[in-house]
Design a protein around this motif. Sequence first.
Motif, PDB file in Angstrom:
ATOM      1  N   GLY A  49     -50.031 -45.262  12.866  1.00 16.74           N
ATOM      2  CA  GLY A  49     -50.694 -45.220  14.167  1.00 16.74           C
ATOM      3  C   GLY A  49     -51.577 -46.419  14.444  1.00 16.74           C
ATOM      4  N   ASN A  50     -51.066 -47.369  15.222  1.00 13.58           N
ATOM      5  CA  ASN A  50     -51.823 -48.571  15.609  1.00 13.58           C
ATOM      6  C   ASN A  50     -52.399 -49.312  14.403  1.00 13.58           C
ATOM      7  OD1 ASN A  50     -51.523 -48.155  18.497  1.00 13.58           O
ATOM      8  ND2 ASN A  50     -52.973 -46.464  18.271  1.00 13.58           N
ATOM      9  N   ILE A  51     -51.585 -49.422  13.372  1.00 16.78           N
ATOM     10  CA  ILE A  51     -52.034 -50.100  12.161  1.00 16.78           C
ATOM     11  C   ILE A  51     -52.016 -51.613  12.361  1.00 16.78           C
ATOM     12  CG2 ILE A  51     -51.517 -50.544   9.736  1.00 16.78           C
ATOM     13  CD1 ILE A  51     -52.484 -47.736  10.156  1.00 16.78           C
ATOM     14  N   ASP A  52     -53.120 -52.250  12.025  1.00 17.55           N
ATOM     15  CA  ASP A  52     -53.193 -53.705  11.982  1.00 17.55           C
ATOM     16  C   ASP A  52     -54.031 -54.104  10.769  1.00 17.55           C
ATOM     17  OD1 ASP A  52     -55.852 -53.170  12.693  1.00 17.55           O
ATOM     18  OD2 ASP A  52     -55.574 -53.762  14.780  1.00 17.55           O
ATOM     19  N   ILE A  53     -54.249 -55.376  10.587  1.00 17.13           N
ATOM     20  CA  ILE A  53     -54.967 -55.852   9.401  1.00 17.13           C
ATOM     21  C   ILE A  53     -56.385 -55.296   9.348  1.00 17.13           C
ATOM     22  CG2 ILE A  53     -55.949 -57.916   8.310  1.00 17.13           C
ATOM     23  CD1 ILE A  53     -53.371 -59.383   9.090  1.00 17.13           C
TER      24      ILE A  53
ATOM     25  N   ILE B  38     -43.710 -35.551   2.221  1.00 21.12           N
ATOM     26  CA  ILE B  38     -44.593 -36.625   2.707  1.00 21.12           C
ATOM     27  C   ILE B  38     -45.397 -36.103   3.887  1.00 21.12           C
ATOM     28  CG2 ILE B  38     -44.738 -38.994   3.571  1.00 21.12           C
ATOM     29  CD1 ILE B  38     -41.802 -39.337   2.551  1.00 21.12           C
ATOM     30  N   ILE B  39     -46.702 -36.365   3.870  1.00 15.98           N
ATOM     31  CA  ILE B  39     -47.569 -36.038   5.001  1.00 15.98           C
ATOM     32  C   ILE B  39     -48.025 -37.343   5.635  1.00 15.98           C
ATOM     33  CG2 ILE B  39     -49.805 -35.093   5.692  1.00 15.98           C
ATOM     34  CD1 ILE B  39     -49.410 -32.939   3.557  1.00 15.98           C
ATOM     35  N   MET B  40     -47.693 -37.512   6.909  1.00 17.46           N
ATOM     36  CA  MET B  40     -48.078 -38.713   7.638  1.00 17.46           C
ATOM     37  C   MET B  40     -49.272 -38.422   8.540  1.00 17.46           C
ATOM     38  SD  MET B  40     -46.223 -40.658  10.795  1.00 17.46           S
ATOM     39  CE  MET B  40     -44.672 -41.079  10.026  1.00 17.46           C
ATOM     40  N   PHE B  41     -50.394 -39.053   8.253  1.00 16.07           N
ATOM     41  CA  PHE B  41     -51.564 -38.968   9.129  1.00 16.07           C
ATOM     42  C   PHE B  41     -51.381 -39.991  10.243  1.00 16.07           C
ATOM     43  CE2 PHE B  41     -53.347 -36.966   5.382  1.00 16.07           C
ATOM     44  CZ  PHE B  41     -54.227 -36.017   5.908  1.00 16.07           C
ATOM     45  N   ASP B  42     -51.130 -39.520  11.456  1.00 19.24           N
ATOM     46  CA  ASP B  42     -50.876 -40.409  12.582  1.00 19.24           C
ATOM     47  C   ASP B  42     -52.095 -40.438  13.504  1.00 19.24           C
ATOM     48  OD1 ASP B  42     -49.030 -42.065  14.203  1.00 19.24           O
ATOM     49  OD2 ASP B  42     -49.277 -40.440  15.649  1.00 19.24           O
ATOM     50  N   ASN B  43     -52.726 -41.609  13.588  1.00 18.08           N
ATOM     51  CA  ASN B  43     -53.927 -41.771  14.419  1.00 18.08           C
ATOM     52  C   ASN B  43     -55.000 -40.728  14.068  1.00 18.08           C
ATOM     53  OD1 ASN B  43     -53.324 -44.005  16.331  1.00 18.08           O
ATOM     54  ND2 ASN B  43     -51.618 -42.682  16.889  1.00 18.08           N
ATOM     55  N   ALA B  44     -55.100 -40.415  12.791  1.00 13.78           N
ATOM     56  CA  ALA B  44     -56.095 -39.443  12.331  1.00 13.78           C
ATOM     57  C   ALA B  44     -57.420 -40.138  12.021  1.00 13.78           C
ATOM     58  CB  ALA B  44     -55.575 -38.730  11.078  1.00 13.78           C
ATOM     59  N   LYS B  45     -58.493 -39.347  12.004  1.00 13.88           N
ATOM     60  CA  LYS B  45     -59.797 -39.890  11.636  1.00 13.88           C
ATOM     61  C   LYS B  45     -59.811 -40.209  10.141  1.00 13.88           C
ATOM     62  CE  LYS B  45     -62.312 -37.344  15.221  1.00 13.88           C
ATOM     63  NZ  LYS B  45     -63.327 -36.295  15.499  1.00 13.88           N
ATOM     64  N   ILE B  46     -60.469 -41.306   9.806  1.00 17.68           N
ATOM     65  CA  ILE B  46     -60.493 -41.747   8.406  1.00 17.68           C
ATOM     66  C   ILE B  46     -61.124 -40.694   7.503  1.00 17.68           C
ATOM     67  CG2 ILE B  46     -61.505 -43.444   6.821  1.00 17.68           C
ATOM     68  CD1 ILE B  46     -61.023 -45.559   8.946  1.00 17.68           C
ATOM     69  N   ASN B  47     -62.131 -39.986   7.998  1.00 11.92           N
ATOM     70  CA  ASN B  47     -62.774 -38.944   7.172  1.00 11.92           C
ATOM     71  C   ASN B  47     -61.800 -37.816   6.831  1.00 11.92           C
ATOM     72  OD1 ASN B  47     -65.221 -40.246   7.020  1.00 11.92           O
ATOM     73  ND2 ASN B  47     -66.135 -39.152   8.755  1.00 11.92           N
ATOM     74  N   ASP B  48     -60.909 -37.472   7.760  1.00  9.17           N
ATOM     75  CA  ASP B  48     -59.905 -36.444   7.493  1.00  9.17           C
ATOM     76  C   ASP B  48     -58.915 -36.915   6.424  1.00  9.17           C
ATOM     77  OD1 ASP B  48     -61.051 -34.753   9.285  1.00  9.17           O
ATOM     78  OD2 ASP B  48     -59.372 -34.668  10.676  1.00  9.17           O
ATOM     79  N   ILE B  49     -58.516 -38.173   6.532  1.00 11.17           N
ATOM     80  CA  ILE B  49     -57.586 -38.731   5.538  1.00 11.17           C
ATOM     81  C   ILE B  49     -58.245 -38.762   4.166  1.00 11.17           C
ATOM     82  CG2 ILE B  49     -56.199 -40.744   4.912  1.00 11.17           C
ATOM     83  CD1 ILE B  49     -56.249 -41.531   7.908  1.00 11.17           C
ATOM     84  N   LYS B  50     -59.477 -39.230   4.149  1.00 14.82           N
ATOM     85  CA  LYS B  50     -60.215 -39.328   2.884  1.00 14.82           C
ATOM     86  C   LYS B  50     -60.379 -37.957   2.238  1.00 14.82           C
ATOM     87  CE  LYS B  50     -64.541 -41.070   0.913  1.00 14.82           C
ATOM     88  NZ  LYS B  50     -65.847 -41.708   1.211  1.00 14.82           N
ATOM     89  N   LYS B  51     -60.718 -36.960   3.027  1.00 16.71           N
ATOM     90  CA  LYS B  51     -60.915 -35.597   2.508  1.00 16.71           C
ATOM     91  C   LYS B  51     -59.631 -35.073   1.876  1.00 16.71           C
ATOM     92  CE  LYS B  51     -62.549 -31.024   4.054  1.00 16.71           C
ATOM     93  NZ  LYS B  51     -62.995 -30.232   5.238  1.00 16.71           N
ATOM     94  N   PHE B  52     -58.508 -35.317   2.530  1.00 18.52           N
ATOM     95  CA  PHE B  52     -57.240 -34.845   1.981  1.00 18.52           C
ATOM     96  C   PHE B  52     -56.853 -35.634   0.727  1.00 18.52           C
ATOM     97  CE2 PHE B  52     -52.607 -34.647   1.683  1.00 18.52           C
ATOM     98  CZ  PHE B  52     -52.414 -33.272   1.735  1.00 18.52           C
ATOM     99  N   CYS B  53     -57.138 -36.911   0.719  1.00 20.51           N
ATOM    100  CA  CYS B  53     -56.813 -37.756  -0.438  1.00 20.51           C
ATOM    101  C   CYS B  53     -57.570 -37.325  -1.694  1.00 20.51           C
ATOM    102  CB  CYS B  53     -57.146 -39.221  -0.148  1.00 20.51           C
ATOM    103  SG  CYS B  53     -56.024 -40.009   1.020  1.00 20.51           S
ATOM    104  N   GLU B  54     -58.721 -36.696  -1.492  1.00 21.29           N
ATOM    105  CA  GLU B  54     -59.544 -36.292  -2.641  1.00 21.29           C
ATOM    106  C   GLU B  54     -59.098 -34.984  -3.267  1.00 21.29           C
ATOM    107  OE1 GLU B  54     -63.434 -36.430  -0.934  1.00 21.29           O
ATOM    108  OE2 GLU B  54     -63.633 -38.612  -1.183  1.00 21.29           O
ATOM    109  N   LEU B  55     -58.106 -34.333  -2.679  1.00 19.60           N
ATOM    110  CA  LEU B  55     -57.568 -33.114  -3.282  1.00 19.60           C
ATOM    111  C   LEU B  55     -56.997 -33.412  -4.667  1.00 19.60           C
ATOM    112  CD1 LEU B  55     -55.525 -31.447  -0.400  1.00 19.60           C
ATOM    113  CD2 LEU B  55     -57.590 -30.547  -1.438  1.00 19.60           C
ATOM    114  N   LYS B  56     -57.193 -32.514  -5.585  1.00 17.68           N
ATOM    115  CA  LYS B  56     -56.614 -32.673  -6.914  1.00 17.68           C
ATOM    116  C   LYS B  56     -55.264 -31.958  -6.975  1.00 17.68           C
ATOM    117  CE  LYS B  56     -61.065 -33.063  -9.283  1.00 17.68           C
ATOM    118  NZ  LYS B  56     -61.977 -32.500 -10.319  1.00 17.68           N
ATOM    119  N   ASN B  57     -54.429 -32.420  -7.898  1.00 14.99           N
ATOM    120  CA  ASN B  57     -53.114 -31.794  -8.119  1.00 14.99           C
ATOM    121  C   ASN B  57     -52.295 -31.693  -6.828  1.00 14.99           C
ATOM    122  OD1 ASN B  57     -53.844 -31.341 -10.848  1.00 14.99           O
ATOM    123  ND2 ASN B  57     -54.984 -29.520 -10.221  1.00 14.99           N
ATOM    124  N   LYS B  58     -52.053 -32.832  -6.208  1.00 15.83           N
ATOM    125  CA  LYS B  58     -51.326 -32.840  -4.941  1.00 15.83           C
ATOM    126  C   LYS B  58     -49.807 -32.706  -5.141  1.00 15.83           C
ATOM    127  CE  LYS B  58     -53.044 -36.634  -3.166  1.00 15.83           C
ATOM    128  NZ  LYS B  58     -54.048 -36.965  -4.183  1.00 15.83           N
TER     129      LYS B  58
END
Length: 288
Positions: A248-252, A219-239
């Motif tokens: 990190g400071n998650i709210d609605i 499991i990789i936890m993105f903690d208080n990371a920029k959304i663009n960094d998360i999105k870029k990693f999510c788009e990887l194929k064959n994870k």
Amino acid sequence: MKIEWKRINRIIKEALKEDIGKGDITTDGIFKDDFFVSADLICKSGGVLCGIEIFKRVFLILSPNFSFNFNYKDGDSIGKNIVVGEVKGPVKELLIGERTALNFLQHLSGIATETRKISLKTKIKIYDTRKTIPNLRVLQKYAVKIGGGENHRFGLYDMVLIKDNHIKGFMEKEKIDKIEAIKLAIDRTKKYTKGKYKIEIEVRNYREAMVAYNEGVDIIMFDNAKINDIKKFCELKNKKNCEIEVSGNIDIEKIKKIKDLKIDRISVGYITHSAKAVDFSLKINEIL
């Protein structure tokens, strides 16, 4: 989630001991004799009900002569000023246990309510954290499950979670940079646990995530990371079998921004440490 009643009984007895001390001087001063009464349990503010069995157990520990007739069960949504059910039993023990029973019920219902509220905002699984009240974790995590959430690790003993301070301390001790520390920390925990536990690591950006991914964490936890960094990693194929968690400071409002990303889980601290209690009261209505 199965309730460990032996453990819960200990928690309840300690709570009662804290409140009663040497005795309830008000109740003992007013009532010379014990007698039976009935009382209505009323939900004044509305929410998701959680903790009914714990509520009952408080009174049953004080006396086996209590009986209950409830119209709702844990997990039910209830409105304002609704009678949840009726309690019958000896007046002295009812008054002695009232606040402790209500404290458990209002706190756990608050957690379940907040978890339900945030879970309905996304299809991504909502997980709790270790940000819990000491000695009440098992109850708080039960409330998260009742609200529709999932339980993260219960403690330091059931999963590896390499956090930023682990990496920072390792960097200072070994005199290496962060990337090397990430690699070496993963390698050491893999050798130490020998595949018996999942390994999760906290990262702050895409580069750190890629290093951890290539090292084969679960499991990789993105903690208080920029959304663009998360999105870029999510788009990887064959994870492979690597899950993606966001924390990190998650709210609605933040969930609205990430709910369309291909992430597997969101961990939320405030559902246990800052959930608003649901307001309940217990009102005696007649002598039996």
